[in-house]
Structure formats: structure tokens, C-alpha cells
Design a protein around this motif. Structure first.
Motif, PDB file in Angstrom:
ATOM      1  N   GLY A 277      -6.048  -2.705   5.201  1.00  0.00           N
ATOM      2  CA  GLY A 277      -7.083  -1.680   5.232  1.00  0.00           C
ATOM      3  C   GLY A 277      -6.599  -0.280   5.516  1.00  0.00           C
ATOM      4  N   MET A 278      -5.277  -0.057   5.521  1.00  0.00           N
ATOM      5  CA  MET A 278      -4.756   1.301   5.713  1.00  0.00           C
ATOM      6  C   MET A 278      -3.579   1.522   4.771  1.00  0.00           C
ATOM      7  SD  MET A 278      -2.487   1.121   9.241  1.00  0.00           S
ATOM      8  CE  MET A 278      -3.778   0.367  10.218  1.00  0.00           C
ATOM      9  N   PRO A 279      -3.316   2.771   4.380  1.00  0.00           N
ATOM     10  CA  PRO A 279      -2.170   3.030   3.508  1.00  0.00           C
ATOM     11  C   PRO A 279      -0.877   2.554   4.157  1.00  0.00           C
ATOM     12  CG  PRO A 279      -3.598   4.951   3.652  1.00  0.00           C
ATOM     13  CD  PRO A 279      -4.072   3.987   4.691  1.00  0.00           C
ATOM     14  N   LEU A 280       0.032   2.003   3.364  1.00  0.00           N
ATOM     15  CA  LEU A 280       1.289   1.494   3.909  1.00  0.00           C
ATOM     16  C   LEU A 280       2.059   2.573   4.662  1.00  0.00           C
ATOM     17  CD1 LEU A 280       2.687  -0.849   1.102  1.00  0.00           C
ATOM     18  CD2 LEU A 280       1.971  -1.497   3.406  1.00  0.00           C
ATOM     19  N   GLY A 281       1.951   3.802   4.189  1.00  0.00           N
ATOM     20  CA  GLY A 281       2.654   4.893   4.849  1.00  0.00           C
ATOM     21  C   GLY A 281       2.221   5.109   6.282  1.00  0.00           C
ATOM     22  N   GLU A 282       1.022   4.649   6.617  1.00  0.00           N
ATOM     23  CA  GLU A 282       0.511   4.826   7.982  1.00  0.00           C
ATOM     24  C   GLU A 282       0.778   3.606   8.866  1.00  0.00           C
ATOM     25  OE1 GLU A 282      -3.586   5.910   7.944  1.00  0.00           O
ATOM     26  OE2 GLU A 282      -3.327   7.465   6.412  1.00  0.00           O
ATOM     27  N   THR A 283       1.278   2.527   8.291  1.00  0.00           N
ATOM     28  CA  THR A 283       1.488   1.307   9.074  1.00  0.00           C
ATOM     29  C   THR A 283       2.763   1.360   9.907  1.00  0.00           C
ATOM     30  OG1 THR A 283       2.711   0.211   7.290  1.00  0.00           O
ATOM     31  CG2 THR A 283       0.298  -0.055   7.309  1.00  0.00           C
ATOM     32  N   LYS A 284       3.700   2.248   9.499  1.00  0.00           N
ATOM     33  CA  LYS A 284       4.985   2.383  10.207  1.00  0.00           C
ATOM     34  C   LYS A 284       5.752   1.053  10.276  1.00  0.00           C
ATOM     35  CE  LYS A 284       3.813   6.386  13.077  1.00  0.00           C
ATOM     36  NZ  LYS A 284       2.701   6.819  12.272  1.00  0.00           N
ATOM     37  N   LEU A 285       5.636   0.253   9.209  1.00  0.00           N
ATOM     38  CA  LEU A 285       6.333  -1.023   9.190  1.00  0.00           C
ATOM     39  C   LEU A 285       7.850  -0.852   9.290  1.00  0.00           C
ATOM     40  CD1 LEU A 285       4.447  -3.215   6.545  1.00  0.00           C
ATOM     41  CD2 LEU A 285       4.687  -3.643   8.991  1.00  0.00           C
ATOM     42  N   ARG A 286       8.367   0.190   8.637  1.00  0.00           N
ATOM     43  CA  ARG A 286       9.820   0.372   8.654  1.00  0.00           C
ATOM     44  C   ARG A 286      10.305   0.823  10.032  1.00  0.00           C
ATOM     45  NH1 ARG A 286      12.585   3.717   3.901  1.00  0.00           N
ATOM     46  NH2 ARG A 286      11.483   2.085   2.756  1.00  0.00           N
ATOM     47  N   SER A 287       9.603   1.777  10.638  1.00  0.00           N
ATOM     48  CA  SER A 287      10.053   2.289  11.942  1.00  0.00           C
ATOM     49  C   SER A 287       9.803   1.285  13.067  1.00  0.00           C
ATOM     50  CB  SER A 287       9.369   3.617  12.256  1.00  0.00           C
ATOM     51  OG  SER A 287       7.951   3.460  12.299  1.00  0.00           O
ATOM     52  N   LYS A 288       8.708   0.522  12.982  1.00  0.00           N
ATOM     53  CA  LYS A 288       8.381  -0.433  14.041  1.00  0.00           C
ATOM     54  C   LYS A 288       9.115  -1.764  13.884  1.00  0.00           C
ATOM     55  CE  LYS A 288       3.657   0.962  15.323  1.00  0.00           C
ATOM     56  NZ  LYS A 288       2.244   0.508  15.334  1.00  0.00           N
ATOM     57  N   TYR A 289       9.217  -2.226  12.640  1.00  0.00           N
ATOM     58  CA  TYR A 289       9.719  -3.577  12.423  1.00  0.00           C
ATOM     59  C   TYR A 289      10.964  -3.640  11.534  1.00  0.00           C
ATOM     60  CZ  TYR A 289       5.117  -4.690  14.273  1.00  0.00           C
ATOM     61  OH  TYR A 289       4.003  -4.765  15.067  1.00  0.00           O
ATOM     62  N   GLY A 290      11.405  -2.519  10.990  1.00  0.00           N
ATOM     63  CA  GLY A 290      12.571  -2.524  10.114  1.00  0.00           C
ATOM     64  C   GLY A 290      12.311  -3.183   8.774  1.00  0.00           C
ATOM     65  N   ILE A 291      11.045  -3.208   8.362  1.00  0.00           N
ATOM     66  CA  ILE A 291      10.639  -3.906   7.141  1.00  0.00           C
ATOM     67  C   ILE A 291      10.178  -2.901   6.087  1.00  0.00           C
ATOM     68  CG2 ILE A 291       8.923  -5.478   6.128  1.00  0.00           C
ATOM     69  CD1 ILE A 291      11.035  -6.906   7.763  1.00  0.00           C
ATOM     70  N   THR A 292      10.589  -3.138   4.837  1.00  0.00           N
ATOM     71  CA  THR A 292      10.122  -2.321   3.714  1.00  0.00           C
ATOM     72  C   THR A 292       9.304  -3.192   2.763  1.00  0.00           C
ATOM     73  OG1 THR A 292      12.082  -0.901   3.821  1.00  0.00           O
ATOM     74  CG2 THR A 292      10.826  -0.875   1.764  1.00  0.00           C
TER      75      THR A 292
ATOM     76  N   ASP B 222      10.868 -12.570  10.294  1.00  0.00           N
ATOM     77  CA  ASP B 222      10.248 -13.606  11.128  1.00  0.00           C
ATOM     78  C   ASP B 222       9.308 -12.984  12.162  1.00  0.00           C
ATOM     79  OD1 ASP B 222      11.638 -15.595   9.824  1.00  0.00           O
ATOM     80  OD2 ASP B 222      13.264 -15.670  11.267  1.00  0.00           O
ATOM     81  N   ARG B 223       9.703 -11.851  12.716  1.00  0.00           N
ATOM     82  CA  ARG B 223       8.866 -11.171  13.708  1.00  0.00           C
ATOM     83  C   ARG B 223       7.581 -10.659  13.065  1.00  0.00           C
ATOM     84  NH1 ARG B 223       9.609  -5.825  16.645  1.00  0.00           N
ATOM     85  NH2 ARG B 223      11.140  -5.375  15.015  1.00  0.00           N
ATOM     86  N   LEU B 224       7.700 -10.148  11.834  1.00  0.00           N
ATOM     87  CA  LEU B 224       6.521  -9.618  11.139  1.00  0.00           C
ATOM     88  C   LEU B 224       5.521 -10.718  10.854  1.00  0.00           C
ATOM     89  CD1 LEU B 224       5.151  -7.202   9.687  1.00  0.00           C
ATOM     90  CD2 LEU B 224       6.318  -7.957   7.595  1.00  0.00           C
ATOM     91  N   VAL B 225       5.995 -11.859  10.329  1.00  0.00           N
ATOM     92  CA  VAL B 225       5.052 -12.920   9.967  1.00  0.00           C
ATOM     93  C   VAL B 225       4.462 -13.574  11.215  1.00  0.00           C
ATOM     94  CG1 VAL B 225       6.179 -13.369   7.766  1.00  0.00           C
ATOM     95  CG2 VAL B 225       6.841 -14.699   9.782  1.00  0.00           C
TER      96      VAL B 225
END
Length: 220
Positions: free
Chosen positions: A163-178, A214-217
Motif C-alpha cells: 500500500g505504499m510506493p517501494l521508494g518509501e518502504t526503505k527496504l534497501r536501507s533497513k533490510y539490504g533488500i532490492t 530470510d529476515r524479510l520473509v
């Protein structure tokens, strides 16, 4: 396909792994010389491969007689006979085969293959086991290890990024995931962008370190 990729390949050992490699290379239009010590296995594949012969690949004269020294690439797919696997690989090195791929059944076996001169050591059972473990463990739909600690996975999106743009999720900075791709319900995969918004019914393709995936899932 580059010219060197079209060159014939010798596949030594026709168990499940070696047979699968030889058949797939043949399907791709690459000429294959397949060798196994078992006449029964050779007979069963005689109508499916370019050339398949029974021979002792721990005998350098037998390899020379088959012209193995003229090949650029070889796959050593010998099964549980570790001694034969290592000796065959070392003979290919002696015959100056440039690109040798060797199957290992353990880390110790793999280290020896590397030391005797294999250019690439593969662990099909280990890699298959890791993949199945990830698939069985939960929300991962498909998984591929691309390096020692780097993987690509197909997963359903965690609720925290829906429900939010991927750019706002900070997946890369928080979890190292792209997130590299997204498949919306009923559609095919397309590239993900910073503006991509996900729903619970979507599927995403992610890359990152194995432990970060694994941390993300595990967020849900």
C-alpha cells in the motif's frame, strides 16, 4: 550464443545429474560426448545423445582414444565414487581441457577437486537442499543462490510494504533488500520502480544476502 559456447562438451558420468546436463546441452543444440563406465546406462541413452560410450575415465589412454583432449569444456558428473571423480578431473587437467566443471558431494570433496584443477565446482545436492529448505520454510515461492551469501527469491510482499510506493518502504536501507520485479495478480512480471505500489495478492522478485531475505520473509 558466442562461438565458444557452441563447442562440443564432454560429460563424464551419467547418473541423474550427468544425464540431465547432457540432455539439456543436446536440447540446446550443443554436441555432446557422454561417457559412463556402465554399458547399461550407455545403452539407455544411445538414442538421445550425440555420442555416448562406455569407458573407464580413470584411464588416460581411454580418454585420449575418445578424443577428450580435443575438447574445450568437460563436465565431471561422477556420482559417489569420489576417487574416480578426483582422478578423472586430474586427468582432464593433464589433457589440458580448458574449462572443467566438476560435481562434488561434500565440501571436502569440492576442495580436493578445486586443488587438482577443476575450474568450477558445483554442489547439486546441497544447492537443491538449500532451495527446498527455503521453499518449505514459509512464504518463499522460489529461491536461487547466486553466490556464497547472495540470493534471488520470489516471495509474497510483507504486509509492512503493502500500500505504499517501494521508494518509501526503505527496504534497501533497513533490510539490504532490492525489489527488482513485480507480478500483479493475473499478469506477468515487470520491472519494479520506486513508484511501484504492492498489494497482498502480488508477487515480488527480490535480491540480497541470504540472511536478509530470510529476515524479510519473517516480518509477518
Amino acid at each position: 550464443m558466442a562461438e565458444w559456447e557452441k563447442e562440443p562438451v564432454v560429460v563424464i558420468g551419467l547418473g541423474r545429474f550427468g544425464t540431465a546436463v547432457a540432455l539439456e546441452l543436446t536440447r540446446r543444440g550443443i554436441e555432446v560426448l557422454a561417457i559412463d563406465e556402465s554399458p547399461k546406462r550407455v545403452q539407455s541413452l544411445s538414442g538421445h545423445l550425440t555420442k555416448v560410450v562406455a569407458a573407464d575415465t580413470t584411464d588416460i589412454d581411454a580418454l585420449r582414444d575418445l578424443g577428450v583432449d580435443e575438447f574445450y569444456r568437460a563436465v565431471v558428473a561422477v556420482g559417489t565414487d569420489i576417487e574416480a571423480s578426483i582422478l578423472t578431473t586430474s586427468l582432464l587437467v593433464e589433457l589440458e581441457v580448458d574449462d572443467i566443471w566438476a560435481k562434488a558431494i561434500s565440501a571436502h570433496h569440492g576442495r580436493i577437486l578445486d586443488r587438482v584443477g577443476a575450474n568450477h565446482v558445483v554442489y547439486p545436492e546441497l544447492e537443491a537442499g538449500e532451495r527446498v529448505a527455503h521453499l518449505v520454510s514459509g512464504r518463499i515461492l522460489d529461491y536461487m543462490q547466486v553466490d556464497e551469501d547472495f540470493a534471488m527469491a520470489k516471495i509474497t510482499p510483507p504486509r509492512q510494504v503493502v500500500g505504499m510506493p517501494l521508494g518509501e518502504t526503505k527496504l534497501r536501507s533497513k533490510y539490504g533488500i532490492t525489489v527488482v520485479g513485480v507480478k500483479y495478480a493475473g499478469k506477468t512480471f515487470t520491472y519494479a520502480t520506486a513508484e511501484t505500489e504492492l498489494t497482498h495478492d502480488d508477487i515480488i522478485l527480490v535480491t540480497g544476502r541470504s540472511r536478509d531475505i530470510d529476515r524479510l520473509v519473517g516480518l509477518d
